[in-house]
Design a protein around this motif. Sequence first.
Motif, PDB file in Angstrom:
ATOM      1  N   PHE A  76       0.809  -1.222   0.000  1.00 50.26           N
ATOM      2  CA  PHE A  76       0.000   0.000   0.000  1.00 50.26           C
ATOM      3  C   PHE A  76       0.841   1.271   0.000  1.00 50.26           C
ATOM      4  O   PHE A  76       0.471   2.249  -0.606  1.00 50.26           O
ATOM      5  CB  PHE A  76      -0.971   0.016   1.188  1.00 50.26           C
ATOM      6  N   GLY A  77       1.974   1.241   0.660  1.00 49.66           N
ATOM      7  CA  GLY A  77       2.814   2.423   0.734  1.00 49.66           C
ATOM      8  C   GLY A  77       3.774   2.587  -0.434  1.00 49.66           C
ATOM      9  O   GLY A  77       4.447   3.604  -0.559  1.00 49.66           O
ATOM     10  N   LYS A  78       3.830   1.603  -1.291  1.00 53.09           N
ATOM     11  CA  LYS A  78       4.749   1.611  -2.427  1.00 53.09           C
ATOM     12  C   LYS A  78       4.059   2.268  -3.625  1.00 53.09           C
ATOM     13  O   LYS A  78       2.889   2.013  -3.892  1.00 53.09           O
ATOM     14  CB  LYS A  78       5.134   0.168  -2.756  1.00 53.09           C
ATOM     15  N   ALA A  79       4.778   3.087  -4.349  1.00 48.19           N
ATOM     16  CA  ALA A  79       4.206   3.789  -5.507  1.00 48.19           C
ATOM     17  C   ALA A  79       3.769   2.795  -6.580  1.00 48.19           C
ATOM     18  O   ALA A  79       4.403   1.763  -6.783  1.00 48.19           O
ATOM     19  CB  ALA A  79       5.238   4.754  -6.092  1.00 48.19           C
ATOM     20  N   ARG A  80       2.691   3.133  -7.277  1.00 46.16           N
ATOM     21  CA  ARG A  80       2.192   2.264  -8.354  1.00 46.16           C
ATOM     22  C   ARG A  80       3.251   2.037  -9.420  1.00 46.16           C
ATOM     23  O   ARG A  80       3.401   0.934  -9.933  1.00 46.16           O
ATOM     24  CB  ARG A  80       0.941   2.871  -8.999  1.00 46.16           C
ATOM     25  N   ARG A  81       3.988   3.065  -9.771  1.00 43.68           N
ATOM     26  CA  ARG A  81       4.998   2.936 -10.829  1.00 43.68           C
ATOM     27  C   ARG A  81       6.130   1.981 -10.413  1.00 43.68           C
ATOM     28  O   ARG A  81       6.842   1.470 -11.259  1.00 43.68           O
ATOM     29  CB  ARG A  81       5.564   4.308 -11.206  1.00 43.68           C
ATOM     30  N   ASP A  82       6.239   1.743  -9.102  1.00 44.87           N
ATOM     31  CA  ASP A  82       7.256   0.819  -8.581  1.00 44.87           C
ATOM     32  C   ASP A  82       6.666  -0.550  -8.243  1.00 44.87           C
ATOM     33  O   ASP A  82       7.286  -1.339  -7.538  1.00 44.87           O
ATOM     34  CB  ASP A  82       7.914   1.410  -7.336  1.00 44.87           C
ATOM     35  N   GLY A  83       5.454  -0.813  -8.730  1.00 42.60           N
ATOM     36  CA  GLY A  83       4.817  -2.111  -8.497  1.00 42.60           C
ATOM     37  C   GLY A  83       3.923  -2.168  -7.283  1.00 42.60           C
ATOM     38  O   GLY A  83       3.401  -3.222  -6.948  1.00 42.60           O
ATOM     39  N   GLY A  84       3.742  -1.018  -6.608  1.00 41.36           N
ATOM     40  CA  GLY A  84       2.878  -0.975  -5.436  1.00 41.36           C
ATOM     41  C   GLY A  84       1.418  -1.197  -5.803  1.00 41.36           C
ATOM     42  O   GLY A  84       1.045  -1.175  -6.983  1.00 41.36           O
ATOM     43  N   TYR A  85       0.609  -1.418  -4.791  1.00 36.03           N
ATOM     44  CA  TYR A  85      -0.810  -1.712  -4.993  1.00 36.03           C
ATOM     45  C   TYR A  85      -1.480  -0.601  -5.790  1.00 36.03           C
ATOM     46  O   TYR A  85      -1.311   0.573  -5.512  1.00 36.03           O
ATOM     47  CB  TYR A  85      -1.516  -1.899  -3.651  1.00 36.03           C
ATOM     48  N   ASP A  86      -2.262  -1.001  -6.789  1.00 39.62           N
ATOM     49  CA  ASP A  86      -2.958  -0.060  -7.659  1.00 39.62           C
ATOM     50  C   ASP A  86      -4.458  -0.137  -7.375  1.00 39.62           C
ATOM     51  O   ASP A  86      -5.148  -1.040  -7.851  1.00 39.62           O
ATOM     52  CB  ASP A  86      -2.682  -0.388  -9.123  1.00 39.62           C
ATOM     53  N   ASN A  87      -4.959   0.805  -6.602  1.00 39.76           N
ATOM     54  CA  ASN A  87      -6.371   0.824  -6.249  1.00 39.76           C
ATOM     55  C   ASN A  87      -7.237   1.290  -7.417  1.00 39.76           C
ATOM     56  O   ASN A  87      -8.452   1.143  -7.370  1.00 39.76           O
ATOM     57  CB  ASN A  87      -6.612   1.704  -5.016  1.00 39.76           C
ATOM     58  N   HIS A  88      -6.628   1.826  -8.470  1.00 36.72           N
ATOM     59  CA  HIS A  88      -7.385   2.217  -9.662  1.00 36.72           C
ATOM     60  C   HIS A  88      -7.746   0.982 -10.495  1.00 36.72           C
ATOM     61  O   HIS A  88      -8.791   0.936 -11.132  1.00 36.72           O
ATOM     62  CB  HIS A  88      -6.585   3.211 -10.514  1.00 36.72           C
ATOM     63  N   LEU A  89      -6.845   0.007 -10.498  1.00 31.16           N
ATOM     64  CA  LEU A  89      -7.052  -1.251 -11.235  1.00 31.16           C
ATOM     65  C   LEU A  89      -6.692  -2.430 -10.333  1.00 31.16           C
ATOM     66  O   LEU A  89      -5.737  -3.167 -10.593  1.00 31.16           O
ATOM     67  CB  LEU A  89      -6.185  -1.266 -12.498  1.00 31.16           C
TER      68      LEU A  89
END
Length: 135
Positions: free
Chosen positions: A33-46
């Motif tokens: 959850f704390g990891k950026a989406r661009r770095d593979g973190g959780y994507d709540n948009h998809l």
Amino acid sequence: MIVSTGLTLAYWCVFVASMLPIVCAGLAKWGMFGKARRDGGYDNHLPRTWLASQKDWRARANAAQANSFEALPFFIGAVIIAHQMNALQVRVDLLALAFVLLRMVYILLYVANQASARSVVWAMALAANIALLFV
């Protein structure tokens, strides 16, 4: 002080079993959850796309989530039918508890990649559910 809800242990087991898929989803997303989406973190948009792209234990936790949802209707139905048929409550409660405990072990074995043991525990949980239906 103990507060009575009027629910049997078997009905509480239905509640716990209903929470297991949510626990599996949380496990699959754990620490992301704390990891950026661009770095593979959780994507709540998809979220489904993100979960589908996971590997190893996260993918297995997600698969355990799906299997936990799949097991719910039969279990809920078996508990309700056993209650409606006035089955001996102690047997209903013990079988429902066995099912939930076996499903918890199943999830742990799934995430730990213990395929053979997982399959044995899955079959045991199914047997407990069938026994519950016909108790």
